[in-house]
Motif scaffolding. Structure first.
Motif, PDB file in Angstrom:
ATOM      1  N   VAL A  52       0.843  -1.204   0.000  1.00  0.00           N
ATOM      2  CA  VAL A  52       0.000   0.000   0.000  1.00  0.00           C
ATOM      3  C   VAL A  52       0.875   1.249   0.000  1.00  0.00           C
ATOM      4  O   VAL A  52       0.634   2.197  -0.755  1.00  0.00           O
ATOM      5  CB  VAL A  52      -0.943   0.001   1.219  1.00  0.00           C
ATOM      6  CG1 VAL A  52      -1.649   1.351   1.356  1.00  0.00           C
ATOM      7  CG2 VAL A  52      -1.973  -1.115   1.101  1.00  0.00           C
ATOM      8  N   LEU A  99      -7.414   3.394   3.786  1.00  0.00           N
ATOM      9  CA  LEU A  99      -8.527   2.782   3.051  1.00  0.00           C
ATOM     10  C   LEU A  99      -8.137   1.470   2.371  1.00  0.00           C
ATOM     11  O   LEU A  99      -8.789   0.442   2.585  1.00  0.00           O
ATOM     12  CB  LEU A  99      -9.099   3.780   2.054  1.00  0.00           C
ATOM     13  CG  LEU A  99      -9.905   4.907   2.692  1.00  0.00           C
ATOM     14  CD1 LEU A  99     -10.198   6.005   1.675  1.00  0.00           C
ATOM     15  CD2 LEU A  99     -11.206   4.369   3.265  1.00  0.00           C
ATOM     16  N   PRO A 100      -7.071   1.431   1.572  1.00  0.00           N
ATOM     17  CA  PRO A 100      -6.705   0.138   0.985  1.00  0.00           C
ATOM     18  C   PRO A 100      -6.147  -0.838   2.006  1.00  0.00           C
ATOM     19  O   PRO A 100      -6.309  -2.050   1.863  1.00  0.00           O
ATOM     20  CB  PRO A 100      -5.655   0.511  -0.073  1.00  0.00           C
ATOM     21  CG  PRO A 100      -5.122   1.838   0.351  1.00  0.00           C
ATOM     22  CD  PRO A 100      -6.252   2.535   1.040  1.00  0.00           C
ATOM     23  N   ARG A 147     -10.115   4.477  -2.406  1.00  0.00           N
ATOM     24  CA  ARG A 147     -10.365   3.133  -1.894  1.00  0.00           C
ATOM     25  C   ARG A 147      -9.752   2.052  -2.766  1.00  0.00           C
ATOM     26  O   ARG A 147      -9.417   0.974  -2.277  1.00  0.00           O
ATOM     27  CB  ARG A 147     -11.876   2.869  -1.789  1.00  0.00           C
ATOM     28  CG  ARG A 147     -12.600   3.732  -0.777  1.00  0.00           C
ATOM     29  CD  ARG A 147     -14.082   3.404  -0.762  1.00  0.00           C
ATOM     30  NE  ARG A 147     -14.294   2.006  -0.437  1.00  0.00           N
ATOM     31  CZ  ARG A 147     -15.079   1.185  -1.127  1.00  0.00           C
ATOM     32  NH1 ARG A 147     -15.702   1.625  -2.198  1.00  0.00           N
ATOM     33  NH2 ARG A 147     -15.225  -0.068  -0.749  1.00  0.00           N
ATOM     34  N   GLY A 151     -10.941  -1.441  -1.168  1.00  0.00           N
ATOM     35  CA  GLY A 151     -10.676  -0.655   0.024  1.00  0.00           C
ATOM     36  C   GLY A 151     -11.863  -0.622   0.962  1.00  0.00           C
ATOM     37  O   GLY A 151     -12.965  -1.080   0.648  1.00  0.00           O
TER      38      GLY A 151
END
Length: 305
Positions: A52, A99-100, A147, A151
């Motif tokens: 990420v 988010l991810p 996202r 996400g």
């Protein structure tokens, strides 16, 4: 004689017929069918924080050395699948990581200052203040593009107006450089008290409050270290969190910068990335750039179980 021979022959035949025939050979048992392993459906792979972080834009990665996102999130115990509240997400620097990383099984909830607090800054236009009225929906809509394919879903509220059904739903609340203005305007509206109360209420028992905050030395004047210059004393932050019901767990030095030694004439925004006092002074700008970003406390609290 012939009669005897016939009788004898017939007796042999009868005797032969009276003997039991040998049993037919038993059919061989069929070999057992080979067992076929049935694999359980594969669980979704947990998002990898390293991947990420590596996927973020270069300008964002350039600040990892000062902000230490991997170490900070690990210290606060943030993991995929959690529900995490991020205070003052702003342009989404940490949101784009969370988010991810939290993944589709997790959730991220953004929370902003109360609307009436923004007017206290003195520099927000009427148009900007009006725009803040739709922040909860605007932030969620804007965060959708961060996202990715899997996400975490996004929600939002503002301090002092937390929906009742959020109570006891979050695993962690992150207040990253979000406390100084809350403390600065505490006397005007109890904003710090309200924010910490909301943080306490939204957390599950045993949940974590994670704080990263520009740190003032303990011997600096209290009226300078009240948040108006960006800095707070660690003792003051711990006292405020404990007054809200939190238990102080531990501190980490992962975000400390000993080169940041402000005087009572300094504010945190003299440093990168803002460089507010040196935009027209190249020599001073180089000096501030050499110091780097601010010295920051990193504190972990928990909500009692």
């Amino acid at each position: 004689m012939k009669k005897l021979l016939v009788i004898f022959t017939a007796g042999l035949a009868l005797s032969a017929c009276s003997k039991e025939a040998p049993p037919a050979p038993e059919a061989a048992e069929a070999p057992p069918a080979p067992e076929v392993a049935v694999e359980a459906p594969a669980a979704p792979a947990s998002p990898d924080l390293g991947a990420v972080l590596s996927a973020q834009p270069e300008d964002m990665q350039a600040r990892y050395g000062a902000r230490n996102p991997a170490e900070t999130l690990a210290f606060f115990g943030i993991e995929p699948g959690m529900t995490v509240v991020e205070a003052l997400p702003g342009g989404g620097w940490y949101s784009k990581i969370l988010l991810p990383y939290l993944g589709s099984e997790g959730k991220m909830i953004g929370v902003d200052y109360a609307l009436d607090m923004f007017s206290l800054f003195g520099f927000f236009s009427d148009e900007a203040l009006e725009k803040k009225k739709t922040w909860t929906t605007d932030f969620v809509a804007g965060a959708e593009e961060w996202r990715g394919e899997s996400g975490a879903p996004v929600e939002a509220f503002v301090f002092g107006s937390m929906p009742e059904d959020y109570a006891g739903s979050a695993d962690a609340v992150l207040m990253i450089r979000a406390l100084h203005n809350l403390n600065r305007f505490e006397a005007e509206g109890g904003y710090l008290t309200t924010a910490l109360s909301d943080a306490f209420t939204v957390l599950k028992p045993g949940g974590t409050l994670g704080v990263v905050q520009h740190q003032a030395a303990e011997d600096m004047p209290d009226d300078w270290a009240n948040g108006s210059n960006g800095y707070l004393k660690q003792s003051a932050v711990i006292a405020a969190a404990e007054a809200a019901g939190f238990v102080f767990v531990e501190a980490s030095d992962i975000n400390q910068n000993p080169d940041d030694q402000p005087t009572a004439d300094d504010m945190v925004w003299r440093l990168p990335p803002t460089l507010a006092t040196s935009r027209e002074d190249e020599t001073l700008r180089e000096e501030m750039t050499a110091i780097g970003e601010s010295n920051r406390m990193t504190l972990k609290f928990s909500k009692p179980e």
